[in-house]
Design a protein around this motif. Sequence first.
Motif, PDB file in Angstrom:
ATOM      1  N   HIS A   1       0.843  -1.186   0.000  1.00 44.47           N
ATOM      2  CA  HIS A   1       0.000   0.000   0.000  1.00 44.47           C
ATOM      3  C   HIS A   1       0.884   1.244   0.000  1.00 44.47           C
ATOM      4  O   HIS A   1       1.551   1.536   0.977  1.00 44.47           O
ATOM      5  CB  HIS A   1      -0.909  -0.001   1.235  1.00 44.47           C
TER       6      HIS A   1
ATOM      7  N   ARG B   1       0.124   2.386  -5.573  1.00 41.91           N
ATOM      8  CA  ARG B   1      -1.132   1.668  -5.476  1.00 41.91           C
ATOM      9  C   ARG B   1      -2.317   2.637  -5.507  1.00 41.91           C
ATOM     10  O   ARG B   1      -3.366   2.340  -6.075  1.00 41.91           O
ATOM     11  CB  ARG B   1      -1.143   0.854  -4.183  1.00 41.91           C
TER      12      ARG B   1
ATOM     13  N   CYS C   1      -6.451   2.415  -5.129  1.00 44.38           N
ATOM     14  CA  CYS C   1      -6.758   2.033  -3.759  1.00 44.38           C
ATOM     15  C   CYS C   1      -6.922   3.311  -2.950  1.00 44.38           C
ATOM     16  O   CYS C   1      -6.083   4.200  -3.015  1.00 44.38           O
ATOM     17  CB  CYS C   1      -5.640   1.167  -3.174  1.00 44.38           C
TER      18      CYS C   1
ATOM     19  N   CYS D   1      -7.519   3.357   0.445  1.00 40.77           N
ATOM     20  CA  CYS D   1      -7.434   3.077   1.873  1.00 40.77           C
ATOM     21  C   CYS D   1      -6.612   4.168   2.546  1.00 40.77           C
ATOM     22  O   CYS D   1      -5.973   4.987   1.881  1.00 40.77           O
ATOM     23  CB  CYS D   1      -6.838   1.698   2.125  1.00 40.77           C
TER      24      CYS D   1
ATOM     25  N   CYS E   1      -2.771   4.234   1.612  1.00 41.22           N
ATOM     26  CA  CYS E   1      -2.462   4.697   0.260  1.00 41.22           C
ATOM     27  C   CYS E   1      -2.764   6.189   0.110  1.00 41.22           C
ATOM     28  O   CYS E   1      -2.008   6.925  -0.511  1.00 41.22           O
ATOM     29  CB  CYS E   1      -3.268   3.906  -0.764  1.00 41.22           C
TER      30      CYS E   1
HETATM   31 ZN   LIG Z   1      -4.289   0.849  -0.032  1.00 43.92          ZN
END
Ligand SMILES: [Zn+2]
Length: 144
Positions: A77, A81, A87, A89, A92
């Motif tokens: 991450h 990414r 991503c 999240c 990230c």
């Molecule tokens: Zn991520």
Amino acid sequence: MTAPRRGRGRPTVFDTPAQAAYLQAVLSGMRLGDAAAHIGVNRVVPARYARADREFGALLDEAKAVGAKVRVEGVPHDEYRYNVLKCRCEVCTRAARVGRAGRRTDTTADEPPGTETAGAVHPIRAEAAGVGESSTSFLLARAS
Ligand SMILES: [Zn+2]
């Protein structure tokens, strides 16, 4: 007695244990060709079987989807990414923000460190500069 003895140790038939092993390999993120090689069958065998057996085909589709996710999960991450794999999240998002902030500080070295406030300060500063500029040119216009 015509028990098939040829191909001992490597399944010539794509039997149930072979199917399970193949699906497991695909699930674990192996590519289809690698998964087939892993269990010792030609890569066309599972593909052909998936077309013939709808249930197996559905399981294989599922395994492929999970396997693809597993391969993606293998990617750390970080900013790459965030940008490439989309991503969003916390890890990230933060990595991408830090990466952008880092590049911004590289070009504007006069800015004090403190990326937390940088976002809040910027618009105010830009607005103040804009107002100052326009009022100055306004005054200059009046003076001339
Ligand atoms: Zn991520």
